[in-house]
Design a protein around this motif. Structure first.
Motif, PDB file in Angstrom:
ATOM      1  N   ARG A 262       6.984  -0.756  -8.077  1.00 25.91           N
ATOM      2  CA  ARG A 262       6.137  -0.993  -9.258  1.00 25.91           C
ATOM      3  C   ARG A 262       4.870  -0.143  -9.212  1.00 25.91           C
ATOM      4  O   ARG A 262       4.377   0.319 -10.248  1.00 25.91           O
ATOM      5  CB  ARG A 262       5.783  -2.479  -9.353  1.00 25.91           C
ATOM      6  CG  ARG A 262       6.938  -3.361  -9.814  1.00 25.91           C
ATOM      7  CD  ARG A 262       6.454  -4.744 -10.210  1.00 25.91           C
ATOM      8  NE  ARG A 262       5.972  -5.505  -9.055  1.00 25.91           N
ATOM      9  CZ  ARG A 262       6.724  -6.334  -8.339  1.00 25.91           C
ATOM     10  NH1 ARG A 262       8.005  -6.506  -8.648  1.00 25.91           N
ATOM     11  NH2 ARG A 262       6.217  -7.007  -7.322  1.00 25.91           N
ATOM     12  N   ARG A 263       4.349   0.064  -8.021  1.00 26.77           N
ATOM     13  CA  ARG A 263       3.159   0.919  -7.887  1.00 26.77           C
ATOM     14  C   ARG A 263       3.481   2.361  -8.224  1.00 26.77           C
ATOM     15  O   ARG A 263       2.673   3.059  -8.853  1.00 26.77           O
ATOM     16  CB  ARG A 263       2.608   0.811  -6.460  1.00 26.77           C
ATOM     17  CG  ARG A 263       1.959  -0.541  -6.146  1.00 26.77           C
ATOM     18  CD  ARG A 263       1.545  -0.647  -4.697  1.00 26.77           C
ATOM     19  NE  ARG A 263       0.963  -1.945  -4.392  1.00 26.77           N
ATOM     20  CZ  ARG A 263       0.692  -2.373  -3.168  1.00 26.77           C
ATOM     21  NH1 ARG A 263       0.961  -1.588  -2.126  1.00 26.77           N
ATOM     22  NH2 ARG A 263       0.162  -3.570  -2.971  1.00 26.77           N
TER      23      ARG A 263
ATOM     24  N   THR B 116       7.563  -4.266  -4.958  1.00 21.85           N
ATOM     25  CA  THR B 116       6.119  -4.074  -5.108  1.00 21.85           C
ATOM     26  C   THR B 116       5.746  -2.603  -4.986  1.00 21.85           C
ATOM     27  O   THR B 116       4.957  -2.072  -5.775  1.00 21.85           O
ATOM     28  CB  THR B 116       5.358  -4.896  -4.057  1.00 21.85           C
ATOM     29  OG1 THR B 116       5.640  -6.289  -4.251  1.00 21.85           O
ATOM     30  CG2 THR B 116       3.849  -4.668  -4.171  1.00 21.85           C
TER      31      THR B 116
ATOM     32  N   GLU C 260      11.347  -8.026  -2.166  1.00 27.28           N
ATOM     33  CA  GLU C 260      10.089  -8.147  -2.905  1.00 27.28           C
ATOM     34  C   GLU C 260       9.099  -7.074  -2.482  1.00 27.28           C
ATOM     35  O   GLU C 260       8.372  -6.519  -3.321  1.00 27.28           O
ATOM     36  CB  GLU C 260       9.480  -9.536  -2.695  1.00 27.28           C
ATOM     37  CG  GLU C 260       8.195  -9.773  -3.479  1.00 27.28           C
ATOM     38  CD  GLU C 260       8.325  -9.473  -4.970  1.00 27.28           C
ATOM     39  OE1 GLU C 260       7.361  -8.924  -5.546  1.00 27.28           O
ATOM     40  OE2 GLU C 260       9.391  -9.780  -5.552  1.00 27.28           O
ATOM     41  N   GLU C 261       9.053  -6.743  -1.209  1.00 29.44           N
ATOM     42  CA  GLU C 261       8.159  -5.680  -0.737  1.00 29.44           C
ATOM     43  C   GLU C 261       8.594  -4.331  -1.298  1.00 29.44           C
ATOM     44  O   GLU C 261       7.759  -3.508  -1.703  1.00 29.44           O
ATOM     45  CB  GLU C 261       8.156  -5.655   0.786  1.00 29.44           C
ATOM     46  CG  GLU C 261       7.422  -6.829   1.415  1.00 29.44           C
ATOM     47  CD  GLU C 261       7.586  -6.879   2.932  1.00 29.44           C
ATOM     48  OE1 GLU C 261       6.681  -7.383   3.608  1.00 29.44           O
ATOM     49  OE2 GLU C 261       8.649  -6.429   3.431  1.00 29.44           O
TER      50      GLU C 261
END
Length: 285
Positions: free
Chosen positions: A15-16, A12, A8-9
Motif C-alpha cells: 500500500r505504501r 502494508t 498483512e505486513e
C-alpha cells in the motif's frame, strides 16, 4: 534466516508503494507490486483500498457522459461505496479505481442554497483552466449548513512524457465558507507539484505551498472573479519560486555534490590524454 513477513505486513508495504506512485506511473507500480506479492487474492483483499486513496489524493480526472469537461475524483465528491458525483452535470456514477472509468450513472440533486455561487465559480474557473493548462481539469463542490455556504475547488493538470523519461502533475485546492450578509471571508489554498525524472537515475520533485488570503464578498460573479485573480497570482508566484529555487540549486547545491577534482587531485590535461593509462587503453582499443 530472516523472518517471514505476514500477509498483512506484505499488504502494508504494498500500500505504501501504491500511495507513493509517481504521476503517470501507477500501472507500472501496480504491476510490480502484484508481481512482488504473487497473490491476487491478497491484492484484491488488502491492497485495492489503496487504489481509491491514491486516486482521491491525486485528483484523478475522469470522463463523464454529457459534457466535454472531466470530473475530478476527490474526497469532497465521494458518496462512498465507490460512487462519486459530478456537480457540473448533476449526476453520480460508479468509479472503477483500477480502470479509472465511470459507469452506472444516476441523477444527483445539487445543494440549492450554494448552487448559484458554485456554478458561477465553476464557470470562471473552467475558463481559467482552459486558458492556463493544456491538460487541465477542475471540479467545484458546493454545500450549505443553515446560513453557511461552503465552496471547494479542485484543479488538476498533468503531462506524461515517459519516452523522454519524465512525468508530472500539478494540483491545487481552494476553499472558503461564508454566511449571508458577510462582507469578507478567508480563502485557503494548497498547491502541490510532483515531477519524476528517471533518465539514468531516479529524481523526484515533491513540493507544496499553503495559501491564505482575505477576499471581499459581493455578488456571485464579482466574488468568483476575485477568487480567480488570487488563484492566478498565487500559482504564478509559486511557479516562479520553484523555478528560482532550482536555479539556485543548479548553481550551488548540485555543484557542491560533485567531486571538484578526480581522486588524484589533479585536473586532466585533455591535450595529453594519450599519456594517461585510460588514453592508452582507448588508443589500443
Amino acid at each position: 534466516m530472516g523472518e517471514t513477513l505476514t500477509d498483512e505486513e506484505k499488504a502494508t508495504i504494498a500500500r505504501r508503494f501504491i500511495a507513493h506512485a509517481p504521476p503517470g506511473e501507477f500501472n507500472e507500480v501496480f504491476n510490480d507490486v502484484r508481481t512482488l506479492l504473487n497473490d491476487d487474492a491478497l491484492v484484491r483483499r488488502s491492497v485495492s483500498k489503496a487504489f481509491a486513496e491514491y486516486n482521491r489524493d491525486q485528483y484523478i480526472p475522469t470522463k463523464v457522459q454529457g459534457v466535454e469537461e472531466e470530473c475530478l475524483i476527490t474526497d469532497a465528491n465521494d458518496l462512498s461505496d465507490g460512487r462519486f458525483y459530478d456537480p457540473r452535470t448533476r449526476q453520480s456514477f460508479k468509479f472503477d479505481h483500477l480502470r479509472r472509468e465511470a459507469s452506472e450513472y444516476q441523477p444527483h440533486t445539487s445543494d440549492e442554497q450554494s448552487e448559484p455561487w458554485r456554478s458561477t465559480f465553476e464557470k470562471e474557473l473552467t475558463e481559467y483552466i482552459k486558458e492556463r493548462y493544456t491538460y487541465g481539469a477542475c471540479t467545484v463542490i458546493g454545500g450549505s449548513d443553515a446560513d453557511t455556504i461552503t465552496l471547494a475547488a479542485f484543479i488538476e493538470s498533468h503531462k506524461f512524457e515517459p519516452k523522454n523519461f519524465w512525468n508530472g502533475r500539478w494540483r491545487s485546492k481552494w476553499s472558503l465558507a461564508f454566511t449571508k450578509g458577510q462582507t469578507e471571508c478567508e480563502l485557503t489554498g494548497l498547491i502541490k507539484a510532483q515531477v519524476h525524472y528517471f533518465e539514468d537515475g531516479n529524481v523526484q520533485l515533491v513540493s507544496s505551498k499553503d495559501i491564505t488570503e482575505t477576499i471581499q464578498l459581493q455578488d456571485e460573479t464579482t466574488t468568483a472573479k476575485e477568487i480567480i485573480r488570487i488563484i492566478r497570482q498565487s500559482e504564478d508566484s509559486y511557479q516562479q519560486a520553484v523555478n528560482e529555487n532550482y536555479q539556485v540549486m543548479s548553481d550551488s547545491t548540485f555543484k557542491a555534490l560533485r567531486r571538484q577534482l578526480p581522486i588524484t587531485k589533479a585536473k586532466i590535461d585533455w591535450t595529453k590524454i594519450t599519456a594517461y593509462k585510460i588514453g592508452s587503453e582507448l588508443k589500443n582499443a
